[in-house]
Design a protein around this motif. Structure first.
Motif, PDB file in Angstrom:
ATOM      1  N   SER A 253       0.845  -1.194   0.000  1.00 46.81           N
ATOM      2  CA  SER A 253       0.000   0.000   0.000  1.00 46.81           C
ATOM      3  C   SER A 253       0.878   1.241   0.000  1.00 46.81           C
ATOM      4  O   SER A 253       2.100   1.175   0.186  1.00 46.81           O
ATOM      5  N   TYR A 254       0.258   2.376  -0.190  1.00 43.74           N
ATOM      6  CA  TYR A 254       0.964   3.646  -0.313  1.00 43.74           C
ATOM      7  C   TYR A 254       1.850   3.924   0.896  1.00 43.74           C
ATOM      8  O   TYR A 254       1.419   3.803   2.045  1.00 43.74           O
ATOM      9  N   GLN A 255       3.085   4.294   0.626  1.00 46.72           N
ATOM     10  CA  GLN A 255       4.082   4.616   1.646  1.00 46.72           C
ATOM     11  C   GLN A 255       4.461   6.093   1.516  1.00 46.72           C
ATOM     12  O   GLN A 255       5.381   6.452   0.779  1.00 46.72           O
ATOM     13  N   PRO A 256       3.742   6.967   2.196  1.00 48.95           N
ATOM     14  CA  PRO A 256       3.942   8.406   1.978  1.00 48.95           C
ATOM     15  C   PRO A 256       5.303   8.936   2.375  1.00 48.95           C
ATOM     16  O   PRO A 256       5.706  10.010   1.917  1.00 48.95           O
ATOM     17  N   TYR A 257       6.040   8.183   3.202  1.00 47.75           N
ATOM     18  CA  TYR A 257       7.334   8.680   3.653  1.00 47.75           C
ATOM     19  C   TYR A 257       8.510   7.994   2.964  1.00 47.75           C
ATOM     20  O   TYR A 257       9.630   8.015   3.475  1.00 47.75           O
ATOM     21  N   CYS A 258       8.250   7.422   1.810  1.00 45.84           N
ATOM     22  CA  CYS A 258       9.327   7.003   0.904  1.00 45.84           C
ATOM     23  C   CYS A 258       9.616   8.185  -0.007  1.00 45.84           C
ATOM     24  O   CYS A 258       8.820   8.503  -0.893  1.00 45.84           O
ATOM     25  N   PHE A 259      10.726   8.873   0.248  1.00 42.01           N
ATOM     26  CA  PHE A 259      11.063  10.099  -0.478  1.00 42.01           C
ATOM     27  C   PHE A 259      12.093   9.817  -1.577  1.00 42.01           C
ATOM     28  O   PHE A 259      12.928   8.919  -1.452  1.00 42.01           O
ATOM     29  N   THR A 260      12.045  10.632  -2.635  1.00 45.03           N
ATOM     30  CA  THR A 260      13.068  10.600  -3.676  1.00 45.03           C
ATOM     31  C   THR A 260      14.078  11.718  -3.438  1.00 45.03           C
ATOM     32  O   THR A 260      13.843  12.624  -2.627  1.00 45.03           O
ATOM     33  N   THR A 276      15.734   6.672  -3.851  1.00 44.36           N
ATOM     34  CA  THR A 276      14.713   6.736  -2.805  1.00 44.36           C
ATOM     35  C   THR A 276      15.312   6.394  -1.441  1.00 44.36           C
ATOM     36  O   THR A 276      16.317   5.686  -1.348  1.00 44.36           O
ATOM     37  N   LYS A 277      14.655   6.895  -0.387  1.00 45.00           N
ATOM     38  CA  LYS A 277      15.035   6.565   0.985  1.00 45.00           C
ATOM     39  C   LYS A 277      13.789   6.597   1.864  1.00 45.00           C
ATOM     40  O   LYS A 277      12.841   7.339   1.593  1.00 45.00           O
ATOM     41  N   ASP A 278      13.812   5.775   2.898  1.00 44.31           N
ATOM     42  CA  ASP A 278      12.795   5.834   3.946  1.00 44.31           C
ATOM     43  C   ASP A 278      13.075   7.080   4.780  1.00 44.31           C
ATOM     44  O   ASP A 278      14.048   7.133   5.525  1.00 44.31           O
ATOM     45  N   ALA A 279      12.207   8.086   4.659  1.00 40.63           N
ATOM     46  CA  ALA A 279      12.460   9.368   5.316  1.00 40.63           C
ATOM     47  C   ALA A 279      12.273   9.312   6.825  1.00 40.63           C
ATOM     48  O   ALA A 279      12.679  10.234   7.529  1.00 40.63           O
ATOM     49  N   GLY A 280      11.675   8.244   7.328  1.00 32.34           N
ATOM     50  CA  GLY A 280      11.470   8.122   8.768  1.00 32.34           C
ATOM     51  C   GLY A 280      12.408   7.141   9.430  1.00 32.34           C
ATOM     52  O   GLY A 280      12.211   6.767  10.593  1.00 32.34           O
ATOM     53  N   ARG A 281      13.443   6.706   8.719  1.00 30.24           N
ATOM     54  CA  ARG A 281      14.388   5.721   9.254  1.00 30.24           C
ATOM     55  C   ARG A 281      15.139   6.295  10.455  1.00 30.24           C
ATOM     56  O   ARG A 281      15.282   7.506  10.612  1.00 30.24           O
ATOM     57  N   ALA A 282      15.644   5.394  11.290  1.00 29.13           N
ATOM     58  CA  ALA A 282      16.429   5.811  12.453  1.00 29.13           C
ATOM     59  C   ALA A 282      17.741   6.442  12.007  1.00 29.13           C
ATOM     60  O   ALA A 282      18.351   6.024  11.014  1.00 29.13           O
ATOM     61  N   ILE A 283      18.182   7.441  12.755  1.00 29.65           N
ATOM     62  CA  ILE A 283      19.400   8.139  12.391  1.00 29.65           C
ATOM     63  C   ILE A 283      19.990   8.832  13.616  1.00 29.65           C
ATOM     64  O   ILE A 283      19.274   9.164  14.565  1.00 29.65           O
TER      65      ILE A 283
END
Length: 292
Positions: A253-260, A276-283
């Motif tokens: 389903s749609y993943q709104p926080y997968c950013f380009t 692309t990157k998971d914009a909500g990943r741990a950092i």
């Protein structure tokens, strides 16, 4: 239809300084309180290894140079401006700069404090027309009202979006724009900042975004950090994470926080970058900043 890249903001912010770098106009120690006898104008400048707003990556993992100013009157009223570079792929087609303008009133009563105000997020050079059916044709922007309270080292603040949240329109589970509005989206920020003495401090934050009419748009973010004052320069290290839906590899389903890495707009049609990157990943975020 290709999925829309979703912007999620504030520092603080505001962005939310407990998460990212934006000086938070609603945080208990962001500006002098009503008891202040002077009416100071202060500035701030910082370099950050990454810019996270409400836990979400705004620079595609790259560094950010940030700064602004604040004016706080002895009556408790204040105004300010804050700025940062951003990635167009974070939901700001053709834009690379964030400018925040805010104002409000702050006062303390013993160990308790209150803060009420408004903040306007503006992205000059960006084009919002591709952010869904019925999106505005001007620059990406967001308007929020906030109210907050504090007790000693704890603060709680509530933000309410009075317009489409960062110009975004509603999105369904397939990533297709529904044309529904997103105004009325809400963010709740619970933060703690504790002075350990000798220039050391620790801080923690948990926040919750309720993003109206966007599939998988709601999420929780959290942060733990430590700071050290070195002759007026504040060095900080923070761990930031979220449970935001940002799976970039074959989600159902749609993943709104997968950013380009970039977005550009051509008459309402968005062209996405190839990475692309998971914009909500741990950092971990490392920063050095100064108020003057």
């Amino acid at each position: 239809m290709k999925k829309l890249a979703l912007v999620t903001t504030l520092s603080a912010a505001l962005a939310v300084p407990a998460i990212a770098q934006t000086p938070d106009p609603g945080q208990a120690d962001a500006a002098p309180v009503a008891a202040t006898t002077a009416a100071p104008l202060t500035g701030n400048l910082g370099l950050f290894s990454s810019y996270r707003f409400r836990g979400i990556d705004q620079t595609f993992g790259k560094p950010a140079l940030q700064g602004g100013f604040d004016y706080a009157h002895a009556s408790g009223f204040y105004v300010g401006n804050w700025n940062s570079n951003v990635s167009s792929g974070a939901g700001f087609p053709d834009g690379n700069l964030e400018m925040d303008f805010y104002g409000g009133y702050k006062a303390t009563f013993g160990d308790f404090g209150i803060d009420v105000g408004a903040i306007y997020y503006y992205y000059p050079g960006s084009d919002a027309s591709g952010l869904g059916i019925g999106a505005n044709s001007g620059a990406v922007n967001n308007k929020e009202l906030y109210i907050g309270g504090s007790w000693k080292f704890l603060s709680l603040k509530y933000f309410y979006s009075v317009d489409d949240y960062f110009s975004l329109r509603g999105v369904d589970s397939a990533g297709v724009s529904t044309g529904k509005n997103t105004h009325g989206s809400q963010y709740l920020d619970l933060s703690a900042n504790y002075d350990l003495g000798d220039g050391w401090g620790i801080n923690a934050h948990v926040g919750r975004l309720n993003l109206k009419n966007v599939h998988n748009g709601d999420y929780t973010d959290w942060k733990l950090g430590v700071t050290k004052d070195l002759s007026g320069w504040l060095v900080a290290l923070s761990y930031v994470d979220t449970n935001a839906s940002g799976n970039c590899s074959g989600a159902s389903s749609y993943q709104p926080y997968c950013f380009t890495n970039s977005n550009s707009d051509n008459h309402g049609v968005i062209t996405f970058g190839s990475h692309t990157k998971d914009a909500g990943r741990a950092i971990a975020v490392l920063s050095v900043s100064r108020t003057f």
